[in-house]
Design a protein around this motif. Sequence first.
Motif, PDB file in Angstrom:
ATOM      1  N   ILE A  26     -13.592   0.471   0.757  1.00 27.37           N
ATOM      2  CA  ILE A  26     -13.278   0.581  -0.668  1.00 27.37           C
ATOM      3  C   ILE A  26     -12.624   1.920  -0.986  1.00 27.37           C
ATOM      4  N   GLU A  29      -9.026   1.883   0.129  1.00 31.84           N
ATOM      5  CA  GLU A  29      -8.196   1.062  -0.735  1.00 31.84           C
ATOM      6  C   GLU A  29      -7.896   1.786  -2.042  1.00 31.84           C
ATOM      7  N   LEU A  30      -8.876   2.479  -2.602  1.00 36.19           N
ATOM      8  CA  LEU A  30      -8.647   3.241  -3.824  1.00 36.19           C
ATOM      9  C   LEU A  30      -7.588   4.305  -3.604  1.00 36.19           C
ATOM     10  N   LYS A  31      -7.660   4.976  -2.476  1.00 32.00           N
ATOM     11  CA  LYS A  31      -6.693   6.022  -2.165  1.00 32.00           C
ATOM     12  C   LYS A  31      -5.289   5.434  -2.059  1.00 32.00           C
ATOM     13  N   ARG A  33      -4.158   2.688  -3.482  1.00 34.20           N
ATOM     14  CA  ARG A  33      -3.696   2.136  -4.759  1.00 34.20           C
ATOM     15  C   ARG A  33      -3.429   3.202  -5.813  1.00 34.20           C
ATOM     16  N   LYS A  34      -3.753   4.450  -5.505  1.00 40.24           N
ATOM     17  CA  LYS A  34      -3.548   5.522  -6.461  1.00 40.24           C
ATOM     18  C   LYS A  34      -2.074   5.671  -6.829  1.00 40.24           C
TER      19      LYS A  34
END
Length: 67
Positions: A26, A29-31, A33-34
Amino acid sequence: MQVSVRDNNVDQALKVLKKKMQREGIFRELKLRKSFEKPSQRRAREKAEAVSRARKMERKRLEREGF
């Protein structure tokens, strides 16, 4: 994703939650999608990741076989 808090130990529950999130990918993925990633960059990254996984699996296989 659920984590149970035992004996009011929230710190331990947070530690377990972070470990589960890390395992699921997770944070990664956050990194990603930044910011926007061009399709060509995405393909190159995914190909590099696949090569890395293949090399790692090969190393583990050779280690198991005793080479």
